[in-house]
Scaffold this motif. Structure first.
Motif, PDB file in Angstrom:
ATOM      1  N   GLU A  13      99.985 108.607  11.707  1.00 28.93           N
ATOM      2  CA  GLU A  13     100.415 108.342  10.328  1.00 28.93           C
ATOM      3  C   GLU A  13      99.288 108.663   9.334  1.00 28.93           C
ATOM      4  N   ILE A  14      98.065 108.351   9.704  1.00 27.60           N
ATOM      5  CA  ILE A  14      96.929 108.686   8.834  1.00 27.60           C
ATOM      6  C   ILE A  14      96.772 110.198   8.729  1.00 27.60           C
ATOM      7  N   GLU A  15      96.945 110.899   9.852  1.00 29.56           N
ATOM      8  CA  GLU A  15      96.894 112.373   9.830  1.00 29.56           C
ATOM      9  C   GLU A  15      98.014 112.946   8.972  1.00 29.56           C
ATOM     10  N   HIS A  16      99.203 112.365   9.077  1.00 29.28           N
ATOM     11  CA  HIS A  16     100.335 112.817   8.264  1.00 29.28           C
ATOM     12  C   HIS A  16     100.029 112.591   6.778  1.00 29.28           C
ATOM     13  N   LEU A  17      99.482 111.426   6.451  1.00 34.81           N
ATOM     14  CA  LEU A  17      99.069 111.134   5.074  1.00 34.81           C
ATOM     15  C   LEU A  17      98.071 112.170   4.587  1.00 34.81           C
ATOM     16  N   THR A  18      97.064 112.462   5.411  1.00 40.67           N
ATOM     17  CA  THR A  18      96.041 113.450   5.049  1.00 40.67           C
ATOM     18  C   THR A  18      96.662 114.817   4.805  1.00 40.67           C
ATOM     19  N   ASN A  19      97.535 115.252   5.688  1.00 42.35           N
ATOM     20  CA  ASN A  19      98.182 116.564   5.541  1.00 42.35           C
ATOM     21  C   ASN A  19      99.024 116.644   4.281  1.00 42.35           C
ATOM     22  N   GLU A  20      99.765 115.582   3.988  1.00 47.45           N
ATOM     23  CA  GLU A  20     100.597 115.565   2.781  1.00 47.45           C
ATOM     24  C   GLU A  20      99.736 115.631   1.516  1.00 47.45           C
ATOM     25  N   LEU A  21      98.636 114.875   1.497  1.00 49.72           N
ATOM     26  CA  LEU A  21      97.759 114.878   0.323  1.00 49.72           C
ATOM     27  C   LEU A  21      97.042 116.216   0.179  1.00 49.72           C
ATOM     28  N   GLU A  22      96.648 116.817   1.296  1.00 50.55           N
ATOM     29  CA  GLU A  22      96.039 118.148   1.238  1.00 50.55           C
ATOM     30  C   GLU A  22      97.029 119.163   0.691  1.00 50.55           C
ATOM     31  N   SER A  23      98.277 119.059   1.103  1.00 54.83           N
ATOM     32  CA  SER A  23      99.317 119.963   0.574  1.00 54.83           C
ATOM     33  C   SER A  23      99.481 119.783  -0.926  1.00 54.83           C
ATOM     34  N   PHE A  24      99.372 118.551  -1.396  1.00 60.26           N
ATOM     35  CA  PHE A  24      99.486 118.286  -2.829  1.00 60.26           C
ATOM     36  C   PHE A  24      98.364 118.960  -3.608  1.00 60.26           C
ATOM     37  N   VAL A  25      97.121 118.822  -3.147  1.00 59.15           N
ATOM     38  CA  VAL A  25      95.996 119.350  -3.942  1.00 59.15           C
ATOM     39  C   VAL A  25      95.919 120.872  -3.920  1.00 59.15           C
ATOM     40  N   VAL A  26      96.485 121.524  -2.902  1.00 56.79           N
ATOM     41  CA  VAL A  26      96.446 122.987  -2.865  1.00 56.79           C
ATOM     42  C   VAL A  26      97.737 123.637  -3.366  1.00 56.79           C
ATOM     43  N   THR A  83     103.567 109.634  -1.498  1.00 58.24           N
ATOM     44  CA  THR A  83     103.251 110.018  -0.126  1.00 58.24           C
ATOM     45  C   THR A  83     103.240 108.809   0.798  1.00 58.24           C
ATOM     46  N   LEU A  84     102.704 107.684   0.321  1.00 54.31           N
ATOM     47  CA  LEU A  84     102.706 106.462   1.138  1.00 54.31           C
ATOM     48  C   LEU A  84     104.124 106.027   1.456  1.00 54.31           C
ATOM     49  N   ARG A  85     105.017 106.185   0.497  1.00 55.74           N
ATOM     50  CA  ARG A  85     106.426 105.847   0.747  1.00 55.74           C
ATOM     51  C   ARG A  85     107.058 106.820   1.737  1.00 55.74           C
ATOM     52  N   LYS A  86     106.715 108.104   1.582  1.00 52.11           N
ATOM     53  CA  LYS A  86     107.284 109.137   2.448  1.00 52.11           C
ATOM     54  C   LYS A  86     106.815 108.970   3.889  1.00 52.11           C
ATOM     55  N   VAL A  87     105.512 108.734   4.065  1.00 53.51           N
ATOM     56  CA  VAL A  87     104.937 108.577   5.397  1.00 53.51           C
ATOM     57  C   VAL A  87     105.233 107.182   5.936  1.00 53.51           C
ATOM     58  N   GLN A  88     105.625 106.286   5.074  1.00 55.12           N
ATOM     59  CA  GLN A  88     105.945 104.889   5.386  1.00 55.12           C
ATOM     60  C   GLN A  88     104.735 104.131   5.906  1.00 55.12           C
ATOM     61  N   ILE A  89     103.634 104.300   5.188  1.00 59.49           N
ATOM     62  CA  ILE A  89     102.454 103.480   5.435  1.00 59.49           C
ATOM     63  C   ILE A  89     102.579 102.278   4.518  1.00 59.49           C
ATOM     64  N   ILE A  90     102.471 101.092   5.097  1.00 55.10           N
ATOM     65  CA  ILE A  90     102.707  99.858   4.363  1.00 55.10           C
ATOM     66  C   ILE A  90     101.391  99.122   4.172  1.00 55.10           C
ATOM     67  N   ALA A  91     101.189  98.599   2.980  1.00 59.49           N
ATOM     68  CA  ALA A  91      99.995  97.812   2.686  1.00 59.49           C
ATOM     69  C   ALA A  91     100.068  96.467   3.398  1.00 59.49           C
TER      70      ALA A  91
END
Length: 119
Positions: A13-26, A83-91
């Motif tokens: 899930e952390i890797e998925h979060l990282t990939n999604e955020l990297e896609s956003f910035v590029v 992205t947190l909602r999409k990847v479903q990472i919960i606080a």
């Protein structure tokens, strides 16, 4: 920036979060604003109820235009939330209905100072 996630967050899930955020910035509409080097780091396990993550993000700016920097940061924060909602990472403590929701109502009662002293 620091981010707390629930302790059951997986490495995938952390890797998925990282990939999604990297896609956003590029992405074409964002690459003028951000450098492509984005890092997500697990900092700590804390009290075993959460993982502490740090996201390192660099802007393409010389920091002389504070208005532009704030706009870029706000844009990224909104993308992070989506992205947190999409990847479903919960606080930690999250995932429940919000206080005030029909499933978790909240009430408040106002009393005068005089009435509070009588009790």
């Amino acid at each position: 920036m620091w981010l707390g996630t629930k302790y059951c967050t997986t490495f995938d899930e952390i890797e998925h979060l990282t990939n999604e955020l990297e896609s956003f910035v590029v992405a074409d509409e964002n690459r003028r604003d951000y450098q492509p080097d984005l890092k997500v780091e697990v900092l700590n396990v804390g009290d075993m109820s959460k993982l502490d993550l740090r996201i390192n993000l660099w802007y393409k700016s010389n920091w002389s235009n504070e208005t532009l920097r704030v706009a870029r940061r706000s844009k990224f924060m909104c993308a992070l939330l989506a992205t947190l909602r999409k990847v479903q990472i919960i606080a930690p403590g999250g995932g429940d209905v919000a206080l005030g929701d029909a499933g978790r109502p909240a009430w408040s009662v106002s009393v005068s100072e005089e009435e509070a002293r009588r009790v």
